[in-house]
Write a protein that holds these residues in place. Sequence first.
Motif: not given
Length: 150
Positions: A92, A95, A98, A126
């Motif tokens: 998470e 994410h 990113e 990832r």
Amino acid sequence: MAESDNDHRTAPASVTAQARRMIRDHRDLRVWKKSMHIATECEQLCALFPPAGNTLAVQLKSIAHAVPARIEEGQASRSLAVYLEMLASAGEYLHELEGVIIQSYGKGWIGVESGDRLLMRVADIRRMLTHLVDSLESARGKRGRAGNGS
């Protein structure tokens, strides 16, 4: 000739099983090492942000350091469920990382080359996390079947 990071994919099952037994702590995990590298790189890039980017720089550094921290916490846990939970949390954070990289890139605070390199490394981490989770879940499934007398 130096070994590449992809050599483990062609290694016999006995070699990869032996390598797994040799993992003493989080520092032996390539995914942790790579996530530490990206956290350091993010810190270095944030030092170049203008004063107006201070809030985003703090966020970028914090999120980048959370990824290896979650991997470390999970690996140190004596519970497979907690380990998997911490790895999910690391995913998470990847994410979020990113998104912050893309934001910083959009504002011009991270150059094209650095931004692309960071995003490729995030994708690599990832994939490694996914592989680690799959391996742990597979091991849990095998252990559960063996415990049922099947």
